[in-house]
Structures are given as structure tokens and as C-alpha cells.
Design an enzyme around this catalytic site. Structure first.
Site, short mmCIF file in Angstrom:
data_model
loop_
_atom_site.label_atom_id
_atom_site.label_comp_id
_atom_site.label_asym_id
_atom_site.label_seq_id
_atom_site.Cartn_x
_atom_site.Cartn_y
_atom_site.Cartn_z
N LYS A 58 0.85 -1.20 0.00
CA LYS A 58 0.00 0.00 0.00
C LYS A 58 0.88 1.24 0.00
O LYS A 58 1.98 1.22 0.58
CB LYS A 58 -0.88 -0.07 1.26
N SER A 133 -9.64 1.41 3.24
CA SER A 133 -8.83 2.26 2.39
C SER A 133 -7.80 1.50 1.56
O SER A 133 -7.26 2.05 0.60
CB SER A 133 -8.11 3.31 3.23
N SER A 157 -9.64 -1.16 7.33
CA SER A 157 -9.13 -0.97 5.96
C SER A 157 -8.46 -2.16 5.31
O SER A 157 -8.12 -2.08 4.12
CB SER A 157 -8.16 0.21 5.93
N1 GLN Z 1 -12.83 3.64 6.98
C1 GLN Z 1 -12.18 4.05 8.18
C2 GLN Z 1 -11.76 5.49 8.07
O1 GLN Z 1 -12.15 6.10 7.16
C3 GLN Z 1 -11.02 3.15 8.47
C4 GLN Z 1 -9.84 3.42 7.65
C5 GLN Z 1 -8.66 2.55 7.97
O2 GLN Z 1 -8.76 1.49 8.57
N2 GLN Z 1 -7.49 3.04 7.60
O3 GLN Z 1 -11.08 6.02 8.88
#
Ligand code: GLN
Length: 448
Positions: A58, A133, A157
Site C-alpha cells: 500500500k 482504504s 481498511s
Molecule cells: N474507513 C475508516 C476510516 O475512514 C477506516 C480506515 C482505515 O482502517 N485506515 O477512517
């Protein structure tokens, strides 16, 4: 086939990708590394458990001499002077890092739509999001571009995109994988973990990247303890209701299959009702502090400006996208004097309650199970208001709050053919036990 040939055909595949999973292919570096592995293999080196395996990472993990940017404009032009610990461990094991994958900007999102490089598409259905994400890492594995990739999970994520793309994803116990070289979002929650098509793949990568690293003070050893005697007990939290009818049906069927071999009981985690609310106080608070370093002076992008102060405003104003700015403002507000006790301190207390409730639930159940996400992959552009997007993480955030290891494995498809993810959570540091259990469940689900 030599490692070099294998890696170059992998790179050719990635070049033809239509999902926008990759921000950059590290072609030169990957081919050079592949040559190195070919010669190590030729000289009889047998100490390479991942010999020549392509892995994608990532865009929030750094590699020396390469760009890393959290899919944000603000890091434009930044080149890392060092390797993340996960990169070092993967490369020492013989893996070849082929590129960096797309993500929601600074890992804030659940759909990979907030990337400065455009959205990633779900290979299962190109009109739909891959989740987020870590959407690029999930899509890259789901479409067969690479066998393994790494994501990061702060509130879901890794697990949610794994669920949307029909693959496996694991968030290890907080601290079990070093965060050294992971660009921070919310440091008390962030955790790196693997994606793969099956749990064997997850296990393979996990074993390489897990374990204490003195460069990350929060890192810890994994518990080698595994198995248990007698029937495994799975707890379903009664508060985790509210899935779409399609997800509920697939999940209930999966539980029914498990009930032949395992005991299923109800457990209660009353404070998880507040998990999303406190996440959106704690994570933005930490983010507002972590992201203050992006000021146009030390890293990446710098806007044209009149003077220093004007430069800060313009650089941050133009460099960050809307969602990131929203989080910085939320966090700065929650931490401001006069509000700190009412929001941040209170959120930490609720976080402690959630931890304690999990600890008592694990007195009765060996693992806790739920759907990974309340719904299946949605269409690109379908969910635009922030709150509805935040609510996508109701089932995944509690494990981050309590620091627990958790995986998502596929357990079936809804009538539209979209994959449904099955979440398994285990007690802290019981990652090996979690992987063993997930393998058993995977066998049950794929057996019909
Ligand atoms: N969807 C969550 C957020 O927007 C989690 C994101 C993540 O785990 N990096 O913060």
C-alpha cells in the site's frame, strides 16, 4: 522459469490492469531484485521462504529510494530515505516488491475513492468500489495481478476491502507487525497486515512480517500458543445487528454450516454501540497531530506563497483533499482546550470499556464472529455523505479499539454475485490461533 522472467510477466500483467490498483510499478528495482534472487538461488541459498514471490504494498509504506505518498498530493515528489521494517523482512525472505497500490488518501475512507490518483475499481464488478482504504492492495490480489499484498487497518481498511473483493485479509494484534516505515494515520490503532486469496497465503506472509522490532516501541512478540482441546466456541455479539438482508442471509447460512462442528453462542458487547463514534474522535485527533508534519517545508509538495504563514495555508489547503481536511479539523477541535475532557478523554474511557467487554466475552467464547461489513460492495459514487461512509465500519472498528487480531474470509455471495466477508476476532496476541481457526472455517465454507 527464472524469478526475473516471472517478475517481468507479473509487471506486464499489472501494466494491462483496468482496475487502477497500482499508483506505481517499481519496474527497475523489482527486476534488479529478481536478478539478485536468481543468483542467490543459483548459489544454493535455501533460506528464502518467499523466493521470487511478487508482493504489492500500500502507498503508505516506504521503500528506500522510491516514492511513497499515501495517495495524496501533499507528498508529491517525496522519496523515502529508508525502508519500512515490513519491506526489509519481505525482501530478506526473497519476496520482490513490484509496486505501490492505490488507497484512500492517508487511509481515510472505505472505498478508495478519495485517492488523488482516481478511484480503484472492484475486479468482481468494475462499476463497484473495492472497499477501502486498502482498495488497491485488495483489488490487485483479487484480480490475480499479485498473489500477496500488504494493507493497513486502522478501523477496517484491510478486512472491509477483503470482504468486498472476495479474498482474505488479516489485521494482526496491535503491535505484532512493526509500524516502522508506515506513514502514520492514527498511531494507537494503525496495523499492517496481509491480503491473499486464501488463509495459507495469509499465514505465509504473516509469519514473515510478524514479531518484535526494536524500532517500533509498541511492537511485541506473537504468542506461539495455538489450538485448544474440545469444541471451539464461537460467540456472536448481539449488538452486531443491522446488516443488509442479503448479508444477513449469507452470514446466517455460514453460521449454520459452522454449527455442525463448532458451538455457537450469543455474547454481548454493549459499548461497541459507541465504537464508531469514539473512533471518529480518537482517529482524527491522532491524525491531526500526525499530519501536522506536512507543512510544505520538510516533505513533498510546496505551494507558491508570499511568506511562511501564507505557505502553510496554501500548501495544506491545496495539498490535502477534502476528507483529510475534515479529519484534521475534527481532530483539532476534539483536542482543543475546553473540549479535550468532553470528547477525547471520554472517548478513551469508552475505548477501555470496549476492551473490557471483549475480555469478558472471551471468557465464554474462543473467537467472536460477525459479518465483516453490513453490506456488499457498493457502486462508485453511490455513497457520498461522510457519515454513511463512516458507518460502513461498524463491525470492524471494535477490534481496532481493543487491539485484537481479526480476519475477513469469504463465506458466500449475495444474489447479485457479490462476495460477503466473514469476520473472526480472537483474543490479543492469539494471532496463530486465529489463523488456524480461520483455516478450519475456510474449509467448511468452501466445502459446498
Ligand atoms: N474507513 C475508516 C476510516 O475512514 C477506516 C480506515 C482505515 O482502517 N485506515 O477512517
Amino acid at each position: 522459469m527464472s524469478v526475473k522472467e516471472n517478475i517481468s510477466s507479473c509487471i506486464e500483467r499489472i501494466k494491462r490492469d483496468k482496475t487502477n490498483s497500482f499508483i506505481e510499478i517499481f519496474e527497475k528495482r523489482a527486476l534488479r531484485k529478481a536478478e539478485g534472487i536468481d543468483s542467490r538461488l543459483a548459489s544454493g541459498d535455501r533460506n528464502l521462504p518467499l523466493a521470487g514471490e511478487p508482493v504489492a504494498i500500500k502507498d503508505n509504506m516506504v521503500i528506500k529510494g522510491e516514492a511513497a505518498g499515501c495517495a495524496s498530493r501533499i507528498l508529491e515528489g517525496f522519496v523515502s530515505p529508508y525502508d519500512a521494517e515490513v519491506v526489509t523482512r519481505l525482501e530478506n525472505a526473497g519476496a520482490v516488491i513490484v509496486g505501490r497500490t492505490n488507497m484512500d488518501e492517508f487511509a481515510m475512507g472505505s472505498s478508495t475513492e478519495t485517492s488523488a490518483f482516481g478511484p480503484t475499481r472492484n475486479p468482481v464488478d468494475m462499476e463497484r468500489v473495492p472497499g477501502g482504504s486498502s482498495g488497491g492492495s485488495a483489488a490487485a490480489v483479487a484480480s490475480g495481478l499479485v498473489p500477496y499484498s500488504l494493507g493497513s487497518d486502522t478501523g477496517g481498511s484491510i478486512r472491509q476491502p477483503a470482504s468486498f473483493c472476495g479474498i482474505c485479509g488479516m489485521k494482526p494484534t496491535y503491535g505484532v507487525v512493526s509500524r516502522y516505515g508506515l506513514i502514520a494515520f492514527a498511531s494507537s490503532l494503525d496495523q499492517i497486515g496481509p491480503f491473499a486469496k486464501d488463509m495459507d497465503g495469509i499465514e505465509k506472509i504473516f509469519n514473515i512480517i510478524a514479531g518484535k522490532d526494536e524500532k517500533d516501541e509498541t511492537s511485541r512478540e506473537i504468542e506461539k500458543l495455538s489450538g485448544k482441546k474440545g469444541k471451539l466456541v464461537c460467540g456472536i455479539p448481539k449488538e452486531f445487528s443491522g446488516s443488509s438482508p442479503e448479508v444477513k442471509e449469507v452470514f446466517d447460512k455460514a453460521v449454520k454450516k459452522l454449527s455442525r462442528d463448532f458451538e455457537i453462542i450469543d455474547v454481548s458487547l454493549p459499548s461497541t454501540e459507541y465504537a464508531v463514534s469514539i473512533y471518529y474522535i480518537i482517529a482524527p485527533s491522532e491524525a491531526s497531530s500526525n499530519l501536522s508534519r506536512f507543512d510544505g517545508i520538510r516533505y513533498g509538495f510546496r505551494a507558491e506563497s508570499e511568506d511562511l504563514i501564507d505557505g502553510y495555508f496554501k500548501t495544506r489547503g491545496q495539498g490535502f483533499g477534502d476528507e483529510v481536511k475534515r479529519r484534521i479539523m475534527l481532530g483539532a477541535f476534539a483536542l482543543s482546550s475546553g473540549y479535550y475532557d468532553a470528547y477525547y478523554m471520554k472517548a478513551l474511557k469508552v475505548r477501555r470499556l470496549i476492551k473490557n467487554e471483549f475480555d469478558s466475552a472471551f471468557q465464554k467464547a474462543d473467537v467472536i464472529i460477525s459479518p465483516t461489513s453490513p453490506r456488499t460492495a457498493f457502486k462508485l459514487g453511490e455513497i457520498t455523505d461522510p457519515l454513511s461512509l463512516y458507518l460502513q465500519d461498524v463491525y470492524t472498528i471494535p477490534a481496532n479499539m481493543a487491539g485484537l487480531p481479526a480476519v475477513s474470509i469469504p463465506c458466500g455471495k449475495d444474489p447479485a454475485g457479490l462476495p460477503v466477508g466473514f469476520q473472526i476476532m480472537a483474543p490479543r496476541a492469539r494471532d496463530i490461533f486465529l489463523i488456524e481457526t480461520a483455516k478450519k472455517f475456510e474449509a467448511v465454507f468452501s466445502n459446498e
